[in-house]
Write a protein that holds these residues in place. Structure first.
Motif, PDB file in Angstrom:
ATOM      1  N   ILE A 160       8.937 -30.539  23.944  1.00  0.00           N
ATOM      2  CA  ILE A 160       7.511 -30.853  23.988  1.00  0.00           C
ATOM      3  C   ILE A 160       7.110 -31.327  25.374  1.00  0.00           C
ATOM      4  CG2 ILE A 160       5.724 -32.376  23.056  1.00  0.00           C
ATOM      5  CD1 ILE A 160       7.273 -32.378  20.413  1.00  0.00           C
ATOM      6  N   LEU A 161       7.976 -32.125  25.996  1.00  0.00           N
ATOM      7  CA  LEU A 161       7.702 -32.606  27.352  1.00  0.00           C
ATOM      8  C   LEU A 161       7.581 -31.442  28.331  1.00  0.00           C
ATOM      9  CD1 LEU A 161       7.448 -34.960  29.370  1.00  0.00           C
ATOM     10  CD2 LEU A 161       9.950 -34.974  29.529  1.00  0.00           C
ATOM     11  N   ALA A 162       8.447 -30.440  28.192  1.00  0.00           N
ATOM     12  CA  ALA A 162       8.392 -29.273  29.083  1.00  0.00           C
ATOM     13  C   ALA A 162       7.091 -28.507  28.906  1.00  0.00           C
ATOM     14  CB  ALA A 162       9.591 -28.363  28.822  1.00  0.00           C
ATOM     15  N   VAL A 163       6.633 -28.359  27.659  1.00  0.00           N
ATOM     16  CA  VAL A 163       5.374 -27.643  27.400  1.00  0.00           C
ATOM     17  C   VAL A 163       4.193 -28.411  27.984  1.00  0.00           C
ATOM     18  CG1 VAL A 163       3.809 -26.864  25.590  1.00  0.00           C
ATOM     19  CG2 VAL A 163       6.269 -26.474  25.371  1.00  0.00           C
ATOM     20  N   VAL A 164       4.171 -29.718  27.787  1.00  0.00           N
ATOM     21  CA  VAL A 164       3.072 -30.532  28.321  1.00  0.00           C
ATOM     22  C   VAL A 164       3.061 -30.474  29.854  1.00  0.00           C
ATOM     23  CG1 VAL A 164       2.165 -32.882  28.510  1.00  0.00           C
ATOM     24  CG2 VAL A 164       3.002 -32.041  26.316  1.00  0.00           C
ATOM     25  N   ALA A 165       4.247 -30.590  30.470  1.00  0.00           N
ATOM     26  CA  ALA A 165       4.315 -30.521  31.932  1.00  0.00           C
ATOM     27  C   ALA A 165       3.847 -29.166  32.442  1.00  0.00           C
ATOM     28  CB  ALA A 165       5.743 -30.805  32.403  1.00  0.00           C
ATOM     29  N   GLU A 166       4.217 -28.081  31.740  1.00  0.00           N
ATOM     30  CA  GLU A 166       3.794 -26.739  32.151  1.00  0.00           C
ATOM     31  C   GLU A 166       2.268 -26.599  32.082  1.00  0.00           C
ATOM     32  OE1 GLU A 166       4.337 -22.740  33.398  1.00  0.00           O
ATOM     33  OE2 GLU A 166       5.735 -24.423  33.313  1.00  0.00           O
ATOM     34  N   LYS A 167       1.668 -27.060  30.984  1.00  0.00           N
ATOM     35  CA  LYS A 167       0.214 -26.968  30.860  1.00  0.00           C
ATOM     36  C   LYS A 167      -0.488 -27.826  31.897  1.00  0.00           C
ATOM     37  CE  LYS A 167      -0.020 -25.875  25.908  1.00  0.00           C
ATOM     38  NZ  LYS A 167      -0.544 -26.300  24.579  1.00  0.00           N
TER      39      LYS A 167
END
Length: 424
Positions: A378-385
Motif C-alpha cells: 500500500i505504501l508503494a502505491v501511495v508513493a507512486e500516486k
C-alpha cells in the motif's frame, strides 16, 4: 475590369486559377504580416496537398518577398524568373512551372503576368510598389484565417492519431500483463479479443476506443471474480483461516512495531534482510519474544502459486510482485529502488516512508493491522500516486492511513489500483 485580366493568354485556365485571381483582386485585405502568413502556410502545406518541390518553391518565394509589402493593404509580389528559381530549387524549369501552378491552384499565389511574360517590380522613392508583374501573395493574405484553421485542424488530427497509437500500445500491454499475472481466473478470451481488434483494418482511433472498452470490461470482470471469490470463501483471507498450520505470534505490548517475528508456513524459505533503519524497533521485540516464546510446529513449505508470494492479508489478493514492479515505475526511478522481489519491497519501505513524509508510528500501526507485506505494498502505491500527481494527493500520509483503514474493512481494491497505474 475583367476577372482574369492579369493572366496571360498562353495559360490554360482552371477553376483554381480563376479563384486565385478573384482573391488577388479583392479589396478586403486583412492586415496580417509576413511571418504570420508564412507560419500558417508551412503548417498547412500537407493538408493543402503541396508536394515537396512546391513547398521548396513557396519557401524561396516567401524569403524573397519584402516584409514592408505585407503591411496594411499591400500586395506582396515576387518577381523572379523560372530559370533562376529552378537553379535555387535544383529542379528543371518545367518542374518549377508545375510547382508554381500547384501553388496558384491551391489559392496561395496568383499570376500577375505582363504582356511579354517577364516579371519585374517597380518601386517609388519610398520603396512602395507602384506596379509589378510576377507572383502575387495576396490570395494567401486574404485566406489567412482559413489557412490557419486548416492547419489547426490538421495538427489536431495528427495529435489525435498519435495519442490513439500510444493508447493502443499502452492498453494492449496492460491487457497482456493482467492476463499473464492472473492465474486463478481464465482471461484468455480477452487476449483473443485484443488480437482481433489489433488485426482489424479499422482506423487507429477506433482501435484505441475498442481496446479501452475491452480493458474496462477486463478490470470489471476481474473485480467481480475477486468479489465472488471473497464471498464464497467467507472472507477467510482476512481472518487468517486459510493459513493452516500457522501459529501467529501477537505482540500486544508494543503497538509501535510491525517487525515482530512471524512463524509461517514458508518461514524456512525466506530470510528477510536486516534493515538498520528498524534496528531500534526490532531489539525490544526480540527481547520480549525471547521471554514469551511460543513453541510452533514445523510444517513443510507450501507450493507457491501464481499469486503474491505472501498471503498474510486479503489486501494482497490478486497482487503479485511483478505487478507491483510494473506499476510503481516512478518510485523505483525517483528513489533509486528495486521492487523485483518481496524482500526488496520490504527493504525499500523505509525509503518510501520517508519520501512521502509518513511517520514511523503510522507505518508501524499499519504493519500491526495488515502485516508488513500488505502495508509495504500500500505504501508503494501511495508513493507512486503522490509522485505522479503531487497536486492531487496533498497529504500522502493521510491518504496512506485512509487506504489502510479501507484495507482493514476489506474495501480496498489494491489490485485494481495497481492495474490502473500499470496501464497509465
Amino acid at each position: 475590369m475583367p476577372t482574369v485580366s492579369n493572366v496571360s493568354s498562353f495559360r490554360k485556365m482552371t477553376p483554381g486559377i480563376l479563384a486565385s485571381q478573384r482573391l488577388a483582386m479583392s479589396n478586403d485585405i486583412p492586415d496580417i504580416g509576413k511571418s504570420e502568413v508564412a507560419i500558417a502556410l508551412k503548417r498547412a502545406a500537407q493538408p493543402l496537398g503541396l508536394t515537396s518541390t512546391a513547398y521548396h518553391v513557396l519557401d524561396i518565394l516567401l524569403g524573397l518577398s519584402k516584409p514592408d509589402d505585407w503591411k496594411g493593404a499591400g500586395r506582396p509580389i515576387v518577381a523572379i524568373s523560372n530559370e533562376k528559381l529552378a537553379s535555387y530549387v535544383g529542379r528543371s524549369e518545367r518542374t518549377v512551372i508545375r510547382a508554381i501552378r500547384q501553388l496558384v491552384e491551391a489559392q496561395v499565389l496568383a499570376y500577375r503576368d505582363s504582356s511579354t511574360g517577364r516579371r519585374w517590380v517597380h518601386r517609388n522613392n519610398g520603396g512602395e510598389i507602384t506596379y509589378a508583374y510576377g507572383l502575387d501573395f495576396t490570395p494567401a493574405r486574404v485566406r489567412y484565417r482559413e489557412i490557419k484553421r486548416i492547419a489547426d485542424e490538421w495538427q489536431a488530427e495528427l495529435n489525435a492519431r498519435r495519442e490513439a497509437r500510444r493508447t493502443v500500445t499502452r492498453v494492449s500491454r496492460a491487457i497482456v500483463d493482467i492476463v499473464e499475472a492472473t492465474m486463478d481466473v481464465d482471461l484468455s478470451d480477452f487476449r483473443d479479443q485484443m488480437n482481433a481488434i489489433l488485426e482489424d483494418g479499422s482506423e487507429v482511433q477506433e482501435k484505441s476506443v475498442a481496446l479501452q472498452d475491452l480493458y474496462d470490461l477486463l478490470v470489471e470482470a476481474l473485480t467481480e471474480a475477486r468479489i465472488a471469490d471473497e464471498k464464497q470463501s467467507g472472507n477467510k483471507g482476512m481472518t487468517g483461516e486459510h493459513d493452516t498450520n500457522v501459529t501467529p505470534l501477537f505482540n500486544t505490548s508494543s503497538p509501535d512495531s510491525c517487525s515482530y517475528k512471524r512463524t509461517s508456513a514458508n518461514a524456512n524459505e525466506i530470510n528477510f534482510p536486516s534493515d538498520a533503519a528498524y534496528s531500534g524497533e526490532i531489539a525490544p521485540e526480540r527481547e520480549q519474544a525471547e521471554r514469551s516464546r511460543v513453541k510452533t510446529t514445523a510444517t513443510p513449505a507450501r507450493k507457491r502459486s501464481g499469486k503474491a508470494d505472501f498471503t498474510g492479508s486479503a489486501a494482497l489478493d490478486a497482487v503479485s510482485i511483478s505487478l507491483l514492479e510494473s506499476a510503481c515505475t516512478t518510485v523505483q526511478s525517483d528513489f533509486g529502488l528495486s521492487l523485483k522481489s518481496w524482500p526488496e519491497l520490504l527493504s525499500a519501505a523505509g525509503v518510501m516512508r520517508i519520501g512521502i513524509g509518513l511517520s514511523e508510528a503510522a507505518f508501524a500501526d499499519a504493519c500491526a493491522r495488515l502485516g508488513r507485506q500488505a502495508a509495504s505494498a500500500i505504501l508503494a502505491v501511495v508513493a507512486e500516486k503522490a509522485l505522479r500527481d503531487p497536486e492531487k494527493i496533498s497529504s500522502p500520509g493521510g491518504y496512506f492511513r485512509a487506504c489502510c483503514d479501507r484495507a482493514v474493512e476489506g474495501k480496498l481494491a489494491l489490485a485494481r489500483s495497481l492495474f490502473g497505474l500499470a496501464a497509465g
